[in-house]
Each structure stands twice: as C-alpha cells, then as structure tokens.
Design an enzyme around this catalytic site. Structure first.
Site, PDB file in Angstrom:
ATOM      1  N   GLY A  44       0.813  -1.217   0.000  1.00 15.51           N
ATOM      2  CA  GLY A  44       0.000   0.000   0.000  1.00 15.51           C
ATOM      3  C   GLY A  44       0.844   1.263   0.000  1.00 15.51           C
ATOM      4  O   GLY A  44       0.528   2.238  -0.685  1.00 15.51           O
ATOM      5  N   CYS A  45       1.933   1.243   0.735  1.00 16.52           N
ATOM      6  CA  CYS A  45       2.803   2.418   0.819  1.00 16.52           C
ATOM      7  C   CYS A  45       3.524   2.651  -0.500  1.00 16.52           C
ATOM      8  O   CYS A  45       3.762   3.794  -0.896  1.00 16.52           O
ATOM      9  CB  CYS A  45       3.796   2.252   1.961  1.00 16.52           C
ATOM     10  SG  CYS A  45       2.960   2.086   3.561  1.00 16.52           S
TER      11      CYS A  45
END
Length: 155
Positions: A44-45
């Site tokens: 996600g990052c």
C-alpha cells in the site's frame, strides 16, 4: 497537542533523505503536502508513493513540496526512494514527533493483534504555514489525485 485545520502548524525540523534537515519555516511561501504512511516497501505504501511520484510535476507546478513521512530510518528511506524513483524526499520520524503533532499514531489490529501504528493520513499546509486540509484513514488508490485537486483549489 495536535494541529487542526485552520490553525498555523508549529515550526518543526526533521531528518530527510539526502542527509538533510528540513524546517517548516524554511518552506515559507510554498505549499506543503505531508503524507504519513506505515512502512517503507510495503504494497500500500508503494502504491501511494508511486501515485505521488507520478503527479509530482503537477504538484511542483502549483508551488507545492511533497514529503512522505514514516517512522522508518533514513537508510530504509533512501533505499525505498531509490527503488521507486521518488522525486521527493522522505522524512524519518523515528521519535514520532511529527506523528504526535499530526495525531496519526493509532491503535491498529493486524492478524488479531493490537499495536500502535501510523494511520495513513495526509495534510496540506498552505504557503503561510496554515493547515488547510487533512485526510485520515486514507485509501491509497486515487488519493494523490484528490490531494492535487485540493492544492489546485487553493488558487
């Protein structure tokens, strides 16, 4: 004490990639996006960072500096930044001073265990150092575009 929308953000300094220290007061006259994320090199990052990377020229055209912020150390940030070709710097907040200022440390559940972690959040600070917008519990897909739209709306 945490900052709220409409309030001036207290001056702060932080270690960033490139072996530098930035101060909010040195960015006066420019807009600032701080996006807080949990951990370098996680799915996600990485998606979120790539979206800010891809829109970076448009942020720059709007006199806006982007910084990613996590508790990871500078070495980890340098590797993450190089691997993803981020044109912006990453702030290392190992002591959680910025995380506390923006109130992004929250109790999170992961595989049934509770632990304190960074809640994905983004903050838009105007050229006078005033917090103009905040996004909490961010979903990564399309988020950078929403932030860009809010920056453009300041004009």
């Amino acid at each position: 004490m945490s900052v709220t929308v409409g309030q001036a953000v207290p001056d702060f300094s932080a270690a960033v990639t490139g072996d530098c220290i930035i101060r909010l007061s040195e960015l006066c006259g420019r807009r600032l996006v701080l996006y807080f994320y949990p951990k370098d090199n996680t799915p996600g990052c990485t998606v979120e960072g790539r979206q800010f990377r891809d829109l970076h020229p448009r942020f720059a055209a709007l006199n806006t500096v982007v910084f990613g912020v996590s508790r990871d150390n500078i070495r980890s940030h340098e590797n993450f930044r190089a691997r993803q070709d981020f044109p912006f710097d990453l702030i290392s907040d190992g002591d959680e001073a910025l995380c506390r200022l923006f109130d992004v440390i929250k109790l999170k559940k992961n595989y049934g265990k509770e632990a304190l972690g960074v809640e994905r959040s983004t903050f838009l600070i105007d050229e006078n150092g005033v917090l103009r917008h905040e996004w909490r519990k961010v979903k990564t897909d399309g988020h950078a575009a929403a932030v860009l739209a809010a920056v453009a709306a300041l004009d």
